[in-house]
Design a protein around this motif. Structure first.
Motif, PDB file in Angstrom:
ATOM      1  N   ILE A 154     -15.587 -65.011  19.828  1.00 55.28           N
ATOM      2  CA  ILE A 154     -16.082 -64.218  18.720  1.00 55.28           C
ATOM      3  C   ILE A 154     -17.170 -65.029  18.026  1.00 55.28           C
ATOM      4  N   GLU A 155     -18.291 -64.380  17.692  1.00 56.36           N
ATOM      5  CA  GLU A 155     -19.377 -65.052  16.985  1.00 56.36           C
ATOM      6  C   GLU A 155     -19.667 -64.299  15.686  1.00 56.36           C
ATOM      7  N   VAL A 156     -19.617 -65.022  14.542  1.00 58.79           N
ATOM      8  CA  VAL A 156     -19.825 -64.385  13.243  1.00 58.79           C
ATOM      9  C   VAL A 156     -20.531 -65.367  12.305  1.00 58.79           C
ATOM     10  N   LEU A 157     -20.978 -64.842  11.170  1.00 56.25           N
ATOM     11  CA  LEU A 157     -21.501 -65.676  10.096  1.00 56.25           C
ATOM     12  C   LEU A 157     -20.547 -65.690   8.908  1.00 56.25           C
ATOM     13  N   GLY A 158     -19.931 -64.553   8.620  1.00 60.06           N
ATOM     14  CA  GLY A 158     -18.953 -64.464   7.542  1.00 60.06           C
ATOM     15  C   GLY A 158     -18.307 -63.099   7.584  1.00 60.06           C
ATOM     16  N   THR A 159     -16.985 -63.031   7.766  1.00 61.09           N
ATOM     17  CA  THR A 159     -16.331 -61.735   7.966  1.00 61.09           C
ATOM     18  C   THR A 159     -14.817 -61.901   7.956  1.00 61.09           C
ATOM     19  N   HIS A 160     -14.092 -60.770   8.017  1.00 59.65           N
ATOM     20  CA  HIS A 160     -12.629 -60.762   8.107  1.00 59.65           C
ATOM     21  C   HIS A 160     -12.239 -60.041   9.396  1.00 59.65           C
ATOM     22  N   PHE A 161     -11.503 -60.727  10.267  1.00 58.47           N
ATOM     23  CA  PHE A 161     -11.105 -60.088  11.511  1.00 58.47           C
ATOM     24  C   PHE A 161      -9.812 -60.701  12.031  1.00 58.47           C
TER      25      PHE A 161
END
Length: 305
Positions: A154-161
């Motif tokens: 998973i690639e993100v910068l800022g999130t809820h998962f």
């Protein structure tokens, strides 16, 4: 224990209680920050481990207000200034932790997360085995990457998962509640990606390399964070899988017709027996304990018929 299945279950419960007391004693004496400083001061280059292996224990037996985890500190290709930390949530328990960048992580039963003591460079890379819920701190300059043993990340910068990637299972499931993420997976010799928005759930089949996306409220996938099992028209097999994670149990369905059933309901702070009795009252399902297949098997085995 060999005399009866009831004796064996009682021995399991006693063992889990004893191990919980040992875990609490360890946590009271464990000072991770001090340990890191000591490692840097002495400039150790060999692998350093600080932990014990604990037998499994079930949430149905233990209601202890503490993180059920142990930590292993080691040098795995990192510099002396950035040792790796590995956090484990014991079977039947869940834990929470805060990463060096402020990211909040909840670890589900029988899961582990490996991360560096400090995030250097232009990425924040962690490795997950099992299931975890992430509330990633925003940092536009450092992408947050979660790798799994199932050829996905998973690639993100800022999130809820929420991400579920148990090593022994063929499916990887990602559920997005807030922000935006890229689900990266292997398809043969190629690497592909799926962009997800809130309310999406992706299921990746490691055997076929296929990805399917569904809509979801996210309640069922994240209920475990608050110690709940939330079913929303959930098929029996999936419901039993959720129960198995929560209570560290294996279920054997011997009546194929029961697989057509679906259930809706919320269970919180209830024993496994009480939950299964609710299933029995709401349908024709019956259940019974099975003897362990061998003396080293500590998972509870239950037949659904």
């Amino acid at each position: 224990m060999k005399a009866s299945s009831e004796n064996r279950r009682m021995a399991q419960h006693i063992n889990r209680l004893c191990l919980a007391a040992d875990t609490l004693e360890l946590e009271e004496t464990l000072d991770v920050t001090r340990a890191f400083k000591k490692l840097r001061r002495h400039k150790l280059t060999r692998r350093f481990k600080m932990a014990g292996r604990w037998m499994q224990r079930a949430a149905a037996v233990l209601f202890i207000p503490m993180p059920a985890l142990w930590m292993v500190q080691q040098y795995g290709g990192q510099s002396e200034e950035s040792p790796l930390v590995e956090v484990h949530a014991n079977p039947g328990m869940s834990s929470s932790l805060t990463l060096p960048d402020g990211t909040l992580v909840y670890l589900n039963s029988a899961s582990s997360l490996t991360y560096p003591a400090s995030f250097n460079g232009d990425t924040r890379c962690v490795s997950l085995k099992g299931e975890a819920y992430f509330e990633v701190s925003k940092d536009p300059e450092k992408k947050f990457i979660v790798s799994t043993p199932n050829n996905t990340r998973i690639e993100v910068l800022g999130t809820h998962f929420n991400l579920e990637a148990y090593e022994e299972e063929k499916h990887v499931m990602a559920t997005l509640l807030e922000g935006k993420i890229n689900f990266i997976y292997r398809n043969g010799d190629k690497t592909k990606g799926v962009s997800m928005t809130p309310g999406n759930k992706v299921i990746y089949d490691e055997e076929t390399n296929e990805v399917k996306m569904y809509g979801t409220s996210g309640l069922s996938e994240t209920g475990w964070i608050n110690g709940k099992i939330i079913l929303e028209n959930t098929p029996l097999e999936e419901a039993l899988r959720l129960l198995g994670k929560h209570f560290h149990a294996d279920f054997v369905i011997t009546n194929a017709k029961l697989k057509e059933y679906s259930f809706t309901g919320v269970f919180a702070n209830q024993s496994l027996e009480r939950v299964l009795d609710k299933f029995r009252l709401s349908s024709r399902i019956r259940w019974r304990y099975l003897n362990a297949e061998n003396d080293t098997e500590w998972k509870t085995r239950i037949e659904i018929y």
